[in-house]
Write an enzyme that holds these catalytic residues in place. Structure first.
Site, PDB file in Angstrom:
ATOM      1  N   LYS A  78     -70.892   0.675  42.941  1.00  0.00           N
ATOM      2  CA  LYS A  78     -70.960   1.660  41.865  1.00  0.00           C
ATOM      3  C   LYS A  78     -70.203   2.929  42.249  1.00  0.00           C
ATOM      4  O   LYS A  78     -70.446   3.489  43.312  1.00  0.00           O
ATOM      5  CB  LYS A  78     -72.415   1.993  41.530  1.00  0.00           C
ATOM      6  CG  LYS A  78     -73.114   0.890  40.761  1.00  0.00           C
ATOM      7  CD  LYS A  78     -74.486   1.330  40.302  1.00  0.00           C
ATOM      8  CE  LYS A  78     -75.192   0.209  39.554  1.00  0.00           C
ATOM      9  NZ  LYS A  78     -76.593   0.552  39.276  1.00  0.00           N
TER      10      LYS A  78
ATOM     11  N   LYS B  63     -64.602   8.175  45.038  1.00  0.00           N
ATOM     12  CA  LYS B  63     -65.925   8.658  45.436  1.00  0.00           C
ATOM     13  C   LYS B  63     -66.373   7.811  46.628  1.00  0.00           C
ATOM     14  O   LYS B  63     -66.057   6.637  46.658  1.00  0.00           O
ATOM     15  CB  LYS B  63     -66.926   8.479  44.284  1.00  0.00           C
ATOM     16  CG  LYS B  63     -66.541   9.219  42.997  1.00  0.00           C
ATOM     17  CD  LYS B  63     -67.412   8.755  41.837  1.00  0.00           C
ATOM     18  CE  LYS B  63     -66.921   9.319  40.520  1.00  0.00           C
ATOM     19  NZ  LYS B  63     -67.630   8.833  39.338  1.00  0.00           N
TER      20      LYS B  63
ATOM     21  N   ASP C 249     -70.003  11.291  34.810  1.00  0.00           N
ATOM     22  CA  ASP C 249     -69.470   9.996  35.226  1.00  0.00           C
ATOM     23  C   ASP C 249     -69.503   9.128  33.951  1.00  0.00           C
ATOM     24  O   ASP C 249     -70.181   9.488  32.978  1.00  0.00           O
ATOM     25  CB  ASP C 249     -70.386   9.413  36.315  1.00  0.00           C
ATOM     26  CG  ASP C 249     -70.058   7.973  36.621  1.00  0.00           C
ATOM     27  OD1 ASP C 249     -68.880   7.670  36.817  1.00  0.00           O
ATOM     28  OD2 ASP C 249     -70.995   7.147  36.683  1.00  0.00           O
ATOM     29  N   LEU C 250     -68.778   8.044  33.920  1.00  0.00           N
ATOM     30  CA  LEU C 250     -68.758   7.215  32.705  1.00  0.00           C
ATOM     31  C   LEU C 250     -69.688   6.001  32.802  1.00  0.00           C
ATOM     32  O   LEU C 250     -70.716   5.916  32.115  1.00  0.00           O
ATOM     33  CB  LEU C 250     -67.325   6.743  32.432  1.00  0.00           C
ATOM     34  CG  LEU C 250     -67.154   5.786  31.251  1.00  0.00           C
ATOM     35  CD1 LEU C 250     -67.363   6.500  29.927  1.00  0.00           C
ATOM     36  CD2 LEU C 250     -65.776   5.131  31.274  1.00  0.00           C
ATOM     37  N   ASP C 251     -69.309   5.067  33.700  1.00  0.00           N
ATOM     38  CA  ASP C 251     -70.031   3.792  33.786  1.00  0.00           C
ATOM     39  C   ASP C 251     -71.455   4.014  34.295  1.00  0.00           C
ATOM     40  O   ASP C 251     -71.659   4.484  35.411  1.00  0.00           O
ATOM     41  CB  ASP C 251     -69.291   2.851  34.748  1.00  0.00           C
ATOM     42  CG  ASP C 251     -67.896   2.491  34.249  1.00  0.00           C
ATOM     43  OD1 ASP C 251     -67.767   2.142  33.069  1.00  0.00           O
ATOM     44  OD2 ASP C 251     -66.944   2.569  35.038  1.00  0.00           O
TER      45      ASP C 251
ATOM     46  N   SER D 118     -64.442   9.980  36.408  1.00  0.00           N
ATOM     47  CA  SER D 118     -64.731   8.552  36.575  1.00  0.00           C
ATOM     48  C   SER D 118     -63.682   7.875  37.443  1.00  0.00           C
ATOM     49  O   SER D 118     -62.496   8.181  37.353  1.00  0.00           O
ATOM     50  CB  SER D 118     -64.747   7.878  35.194  1.00  0.00           C
ATOM     51  OG  SER D 118     -64.742   6.481  35.331  1.00  0.00           O
ATOM     52  N   ALA D 119     -64.139   6.911  38.241  1.00  0.00           N
ATOM     53  CA  ALA D 119     -63.219   6.142  39.082  1.00  0.00           C
ATOM     54  C   ALA D 119     -62.482   5.079  38.272  1.00  0.00           C
ATOM     55  O   ALA D 119     -61.509   4.491  38.739  1.00  0.00           O
ATOM     56  CB  ALA D 119     -64.005   5.470  40.197  1.00  0.00           C
TER      57      ALA D 119
ATOM     58  N   GLU E 132     -74.407  11.667  37.442  1.00  0.00           N
ATOM     59  CA  GLU E 132     -73.971  10.450  38.155  1.00  0.00           C
ATOM     60  C   GLU E 132     -75.078   9.415  38.272  1.00  0.00           C
ATOM     61  O   GLU E 132     -76.242   9.768  38.441  1.00  0.00           O
ATOM     62  CB  GLU E 132     -73.597  10.849  39.586  1.00  0.00           C
ATOM     63  CG  GLU E 132     -72.134  10.894  39.881  1.00  0.00           C
ATOM     64  CD  GLU E 132     -71.415   9.562  39.756  1.00  0.00           C
ATOM     65  OE1 GLU E 132     -72.060   8.502  39.749  1.00  0.00           O
ATOM     66  OE2 GLU E 132     -70.180   9.569  39.675  1.00  0.00           O
ATOM     67  N   ASP E 133     -74.704   8.148  38.235  1.00  0.00           N
ATOM     68  CA  ASP E 133     -75.705   7.089  38.460  1.00  0.00           C
ATOM     69  C   ASP E 133     -75.495   6.387  39.801  1.00  0.00           C
ATOM     70  O   ASP E 133     -76.279   5.516  40.167  1.00  0.00           O
ATOM     71  CB  ASP E 133     -75.650   6.036  37.340  1.00  0.00           C
ATOM     72  CG  ASP E 133     -74.399   5.190  37.422  1.00  0.00           C
ATOM     73  OD1 ASP E 133     -73.306   5.777  37.626  1.00  0.00           O
ATOM     74  OD2 ASP E 133     -74.498   3.967  37.316  1.00  0.00           O
TER      75      ASP E 133
ATOM     76  N   THR F 256     -71.803   0.160  31.005  1.00  0.00           N
ATOM     77  CA  THR F 256     -70.756  -0.774  31.425  1.00  0.00           C
ATOM     78  C   THR F 256     -70.972  -1.220  32.870  1.00  0.00           C
ATOM     79  O   THR F 256     -70.330  -2.171  33.314  1.00  0.00           O
ATOM     80  CB  THR F 256     -69.375  -0.102  31.309  1.00  0.00           C
ATOM     81  OG1 THR F 256     -69.533   1.266  31.624  1.00  0.00           O
ATOM     82  CG2 THR F 256     -68.804  -0.241  29.916  1.00  0.00           C
TER      83      THR F 256
HETATM   84  C1  BG6 Z   1     -66.560   3.105  38.326  1.00  0.00           C
HETATM   85  C2  BG6 Z   1     -67.590   1.990  38.411  1.00  0.00           C
HETATM   86  O1  BG6 Z   1     -66.889   3.969  37.295  1.00  0.00           O
HETATM   87  O2  BG6 Z   1     -65.266   2.573  38.103  1.00  0.00           O
HETATM   88  C3  BG6 Z   1     -67.170   0.956  39.433  1.00  0.00           C
HETATM   89  O3  BG6 Z   1     -68.840   2.540  38.774  1.00  0.00           O
HETATM   90  C4  BG6 Z   1     -65.771   0.457  39.109  1.00  0.00           C
HETATM   91  O4  BG6 Z   1     -68.093  -0.105  39.425  1.00  0.00           O
HETATM   92  C5  BG6 Z   1     -64.815   1.638  39.078  1.00  0.00           C
HETATM   93  O5  BG6 Z   1     -65.336  -0.478  40.073  1.00  0.00           O
HETATM   94  C6  BG6 Z   1     -63.385   1.242  38.761  1.00  0.00           C
HETATM   95  O6  BG6 Z   1     -63.331   0.760  37.453  1.00  0.00           O
HETATM   96  P1  BG6 Z   1     -62.115  -0.003  36.801  1.00  0.00           P
HETATM   97  O7  BG6 Z   1     -62.482  -0.026  35.323  1.00  0.00           O
HETATM   98  O8  BG6 Z   1     -60.899   0.827  37.059  1.00  0.00           O
HETATM   99  O9  BG6 Z   1     -62.048  -1.328  37.423  1.00  0.00           O
HETATM  100 MG    MG Z   2     -71.328   5.258  37.351  1.00  0.00          MG
END
Ligand code: BG6
Ligand code: MG
Length: 215
Positions: free
Chosen positions: A45, A145, A9-11, A114-115, A169-170, A17
């Site tokens: 998240k 997710k 996962d990224l964030d 990542s989402a 994943e976090d 972030t």
């Molecule tokens: C996920 C985050 O990685 O991405 C969420 O955990 C975030 O908090 C989602 O809303 C979507 O991100 P973005 O950058 O497309 O708004």
């Molecule tokens: Mg995350």
């Protein structure tokens, strides 16, 4: 377990972030006079931008049109990107770079699940894009997710089966997605929140191949 791939996962896993997402949503919630705190933020998240906005708006009483919601999401993203402006390789979370180097050395494939629609921009800022054999982000998926789509797509692009890959994943929703998809899941954070993960570490600093091979 013979691991062929690691899907990150990224964030909140590669870079912190998650705190910027929270600050940007908090700013919007304050403007709308909707109570919103770090505890509420756990629900956001791992979920998409539009779902996050819906979750926040449900905490208030006012109804908004689709156009108003679109504007709110745009504003939140602009605010988020402002926070991200200063991000560089120094912001990579502890141990991640070394772990990626180990994975590359052992020819274990590296994927992103990542989402976020900003994922590539962030990876580029961190100078990490070249590590990834597959990048699946919010622009490539239709189901957020806890649906496992993002990880299944990453596994498909990497040409591995879910049981041959580990997901890191976090987020509660992210761990749930990994479990539903049939992946071995490593949670980063609070074991109470990430109870469905196969194993939970309090920090990314504990990620390394010796630990992974013992799982
Ligand atoms: C996920 C985050 O990685 O991405 C969420 O955990 C975030 O908090 C989602 O809303 C979507 O991100 P973005 O950058 O497309 O708004
Ligand atoms: Mg995350």
């Amino acid at each position: 377990m013979k691991i062929k791939a690691c899907i990150f996962d990224l964030d909140g896993v590669i870079v912190d972030t998650a705190k910027f997402h929270f600050k940007a949503w908090k700013q919007l919630a304050d403007e709308l006079q909707i109570p919103f705190n770090e505890h509420d933020n756990e629900q956001l998240k791992g979920v998409s931008r539009t779902t996050s906005l819906e979750i926040i708006l449900q905490k208030g009483t006012k109804k908004y049109s689709d156009d108003e919601k679109l504007l709110m999401a745009k504003k939140k993203n602009e605010c988020y990107l402002e926070y991200c402006a200063t991000i560089d390789a120094g912001d990579i979370l502890p141990g991640i770079k070394l772990f990626l180097d180990e994975l590359k050395e052992k020819k274990i494939l590296v994927g992103l699940g990542s989402a976020s629609k900003n994922a590539l921009l962030i990876l580029n800022k961190l100078n990490l894009t070249s590590y990834f054999d597959a990048i699946v982000d919010g622009n490539k998926i239709t189901e957020a997710k806890p649906n496992p789509q993002v990880f299944l797509k990453a596994a498909e692009e990497l040409n591995v089966l879910p049981h041959e890959a580990v997901v890191i994943e976090d987020a509660e929703a992210g761990v749930e997605a990994a479990v539903k998809g049939g992946f071995f899941s490593i949670g980063i954070g609070d074991p109470k929140i990430l109870a469905k993960a196969n194993v939970v570490f309090s920090s990314t600093a504990y990620l390394n191949l010796v630990v992974l091979n013992r799982l």
